[in-house]
Design an enzyme around this catalytic site. Structure first.
Site, PDB file in Angstrom:
ATOM      1  N   ARG A 254      -0.635  -7.378  -7.851  1.00  0.00           N
ATOM      2  CA  ARG A 254      -0.021  -8.643  -8.270  1.00  0.00           C
ATOM      3  C   ARG A 254       0.439  -8.595  -9.723  1.00  0.00           C
ATOM      4  O   ARG A 254       1.566  -8.969 -10.035  1.00  0.00           O
ATOM      5  CB  ARG A 254      -1.007  -9.799  -8.092  1.00  0.00           C
ATOM      6  CG  ARG A 254      -1.490 -10.012  -6.680  1.00  0.00           C
ATOM      7  CD  ARG A 254      -2.177 -11.357  -6.529  1.00  0.00           C
ATOM      8  NE  ARG A 254      -3.035 -11.407  -5.352  1.00  0.00           N
ATOM      9  CZ  ARG A 254      -3.361 -12.517  -4.706  1.00  0.00           C
ATOM     10  NH1 ARG A 254      -2.894 -13.676  -5.117  1.00  0.00           N
ATOM     11  NH2 ARG A 254      -4.158 -12.491  -3.668  1.00  0.00           N
ATOM     12  N   ASP A 383      -4.636  -1.097   5.907  1.00  0.00           N
ATOM     13  CA  ASP A 383      -3.185  -1.180   5.997  1.00  0.00           C
ATOM     14  C   ASP A 383      -2.371  -0.522   4.897  1.00  0.00           C
ATOM     15  O   ASP A 383      -1.617   0.427   5.125  1.00  0.00           O
ATOM     16  CB  ASP A 383      -2.771  -2.650   6.123  1.00  0.00           C
ATOM     17  CG  ASP A 383      -3.510  -3.553   5.148  1.00  0.00           C
ATOM     18  OD1 ASP A 383      -4.125  -3.046   4.208  1.00  0.00           O
ATOM     19  OD2 ASP A 383      -3.452  -4.779   5.326  1.00  0.00           O
ATOM     20  N   GLU A 517       3.630 -11.062   6.312  1.00  0.00           N
ATOM     21  CA  GLU A 517       3.808  -9.758   6.970  1.00  0.00           C
ATOM     22  C   GLU A 517       4.812  -9.776   8.121  1.00  0.00           C
ATOM     23  O   GLU A 517       5.582  -8.815   8.301  1.00  0.00           O
ATOM     24  CB  GLU A 517       2.450  -9.238   7.467  1.00  0.00           C
ATOM     25  CG  GLU A 517       1.499  -8.818   6.372  1.00  0.00           C
ATOM     26  CD  GLU A 517       0.828  -9.993   5.679  1.00  0.00           C
ATOM     27  OE1 GLU A 517       0.351  -9.823   4.539  1.00  0.00           O
ATOM     28  OE2 GLU A 517       0.780 -11.093   6.277  1.00  0.00           O
TER      29      GLU A 517
END
Length: 623
Positions: A254, A383, A517
């Site tokens: 971030r 992921d 997503e």
């Protein structure tokens, strides 16, 4: 990537006073400071008085010693010299004592305003002295700017598409303006309570996560006034010297990702400098026996530790495996090889380890270098590790063939053991747990459709068509998970057994927290196929978000997508501005806005430029 409320949403998404506030607290603080200053002066005078009194008291030991001396001429001279020295010392102490008392009396006669002015003068003097002693960080070495394609407007030629894109920009404006009004400087926003919000991934410090996360989206959308406001906040308020324990993964994707993207898009040096300042604070997290970083690090002390809920004190694959893109750019920009070396060490260590069925477990102990629980997922916890293998290759201008080979091998094992087709013909990605496949797919795993499409070109054995088709099948399955709900928004996780397909079963899996997503996959599939259904599906999602998640104070997640009257979770996630709205905007823009040949998006949708480096320059900059 979600966990109970107080835990990080691991993987791709691990689940000052405000401008209008009264200045009264600041005034009270000044009064307290003045009172302390006066008390300090009086205390100092008292100590000086006591110190002087000590010297004025008779010294019996010295007196007794004097009686034992023989009455010689030499001793008399010595005593005379000693008495003279003591008298001078007493006079000096008396004078200092009287001067201190006089100064204290003068201070007590002064008004509060005069005392405040003196205090401010002293504070300014101390600050100036500190600046002289510490000139601040050294300027970074000049490096050639990577070939960055200028950000075009990307306006689509079709009027109806342009209208939809304008709507997405309006949604971004509403989200940003609400945060600007009710949560400025806080990490996130509670849009119903209309106040700031934070979670433990930021160490409960006010680091302005939404500001940093949203900067590049604002720039890409042409919201330059809002971008300027964010830049000013970063320049004046973003401070990483706080005593806060933060998630290494989250602040990397971030903050470092967001600051680097803002730097590359705008050319403003402040973003690069802030990114490097934060990166230096993260390096102590790598001080483990194996070099696998801790999940959390204290920005002030450098002490690291792992999440208490992680298997046997393990670090998490999607966290320590999602640093490569940002750290390579840090080494490029600073000339400091440490960042590149840290992430390459992780890659080399993993390459030496045995992998059950060719799969990477989600947990690795940073002390022992051994796998934890054998749980493999392309959703939460695993992921973005796979995503960053592919993107390391793309970001290197396809020269990092080791990363590509590692990605191809991992995807082959995933396809063999985790990807299945349901009885109803839906392709899904399950999770490997305790030796068997759990037929459940998380919303987070829906990013994989876009990843398969992005990695299709360059696949071994002429499998490009196969992986593009696999991406399309995953996109279809994830769209079904949206379409089979009342709100037309997808649940956190959905199953494929007991006659139910693409539907959430547990109540704690029915929520939607503004996740990106599925829309991310729609965008990648649109870029590679231009099939109009992806824009249609994206518009359906945008309309549902605007209808069911929008409130007067911003956008909120909902707790049950199968309920016609859902309750809100009252959180406007920073990734909603960084990812969800950015991908929607790009979906309705022309392809010349952020072309994939020139930009690679990190797992928080922050675009970083491809580094077109020749072998010699690459070795010089990164090794």
């Amino acid at each position: 990537m979600t966990t109970p409320a107080l835990l990080p949403l691991s993987g791709r998404r691990i689940p000052t006073l405000s401008p209008g506030a009264s200045s009264f607290p600041h005034h009270r603080a000044t009064l307290r400071l003045s009172e302390k200053f006066i008390l300090l002066l009086i205390l100092s005078a008292f100590i000086t008085l006591c110190f002087g009194a000590f010297f004025f008291l008779p010294d019996n030991s010295k007196h007794n010693c004097g009686q034992m001396r023989t009455d010689t001429h030499t001793d008399t001279q010595t005593d005379t010299h000693t008495d003279t020295h003591d008298q001078i010392l007493r006079d000096k102490i008396r004078a200092d004592h009287e001067r201190a008392l006089q100064e204290a009396k003068e201070k007590l006669r002064k008004s509060r305003e005069e005392l405040q002015a003196e205090i401010q003068t002293e504070k300014n003097k101390v600050m100036e002295d500190l600046k002289k002693k510490d000139p601040g960080p050294k300027p970074l070495p000049p490096v050639p700017m990577p070939k960055v394609v200028s950000v075009s407007d990307g306006e689509p030629p079709e009027p109806d598409v342009k209208e939809k894109r304008d709507k997405i920009r309006e949604m971004m404006k509403h989200a940003w303006d609400s945060y600007r009004q009710y949560g400025w400087g806080h990490n996130e926003l509670k849009p119903l309570a209309k106040k700031g919000h934070s979670t433990n991934i930021f160490g409960n410090s006010q680091l302005g996560a939404t500001i940093v996360d949203a900067l590049d989206t604002l720039y890409i959308m042409g919201l330059h006034e809002e971008f300027k406001d964010g830049q000013e906040w970063v320049e004046q308020n973003l401070d990483f010297g706080v005593n806060a324990e933060v998630s290494v993964f989250e602040v990397n994707i971030r903050f470092i990702g967001g600051l680097l993207a803002a730097y590359y898009l705008s050319g403003q040096e402040v973003f690069k400098l802030k990114a490097v300042q934060l990166a230096e604070k993260l390096l102590p997290a790598f001080n483990t026996p194996t070099g696998i970083p801790w999940a959390m690090v204290n920005l002030k002390s450098g002490v690291g530790r792992n999440w208490g809920w992680a298997s046997a004190g393990s670090s998490i694959l999607a966290e320590f495996g999602t640093l490569h893109m940002e750290f390579v750019h840090l080494t490029y920009l600073t000339g400091n090889p440490a960042y590149y070396q840290k992430v390459m060490h992780i890659r080399k260590l993993l390459a030496k380890m045995d992998r059950p069925n060719g799969l990477y477990p989600n947990y690795l102990n940073p002390r022992t270098g051994r796998w934890g629980q054998h749980h493999t997922s392309v959703g939460g916890l695993g992921d973005s590790f796979y995503e960053y293998l592919l993107k390391a290759w793309l970001m290197s201008d396809k020269t990092d063939t080791e990363a590509r080979k590692t990605y191809d091998d991992a995807i082959e094992a995933i396809e063999r053991h985790l990807i299945r087709k349901s009885n109803g013909g839906l392709t899904f990605i399950g999770e490997w747990k305790n030796g068997h496949l759990e037929r459940k797919m998380g919303h987070l795993a829906c990013f994989a459709g876009g990843m398969f499409a992005l990695g299709a070109d360059g696949s071994p054995d002429d499998k490009a068509g196969h992986y593009l088709q696999l991406g399309a099948e995953i996109a279809h399955t994830c769209h079904e998970s949206y379409d089979r709900t009342v709100l037309k928004l997808g649940p956190e996780a959905f199953k494929f057994d007991s006659g139910l397909e693409a539907v959430a079963v547990r109540q704690n899996e029915k929520y939607y927290i503004l996740r990106p997503e599925v829309i991310e996959t729609y965008w990648y599939m649109w870029r590679f196929t231009h099939d109009p259904k992806y824009r249609q599906w994206g518009w359906e999602a945008a309309q549902a978000i605007d209808k069911y998640c929008r409130v007067s104070g911003g956008f909120s997640g909902v707790k049950d997508v199968y309920s016609s009257n859902p309750t809100y979770d009252d959180v406007q996630q920073s990734f909603f501005l960084a990812e969800t709205l950015k991908y929607l905007y790009l979906l309705f823009s022309s392809d010349d806005l952020m072309p994939l040949e020139s930009w690679v998006f990190n797992t928080e949708a922050h675009p970083l430029p491809v580094l077109h480096l020749g072998p010699k320059l690459q070795n010089r900059r990164l090794d």
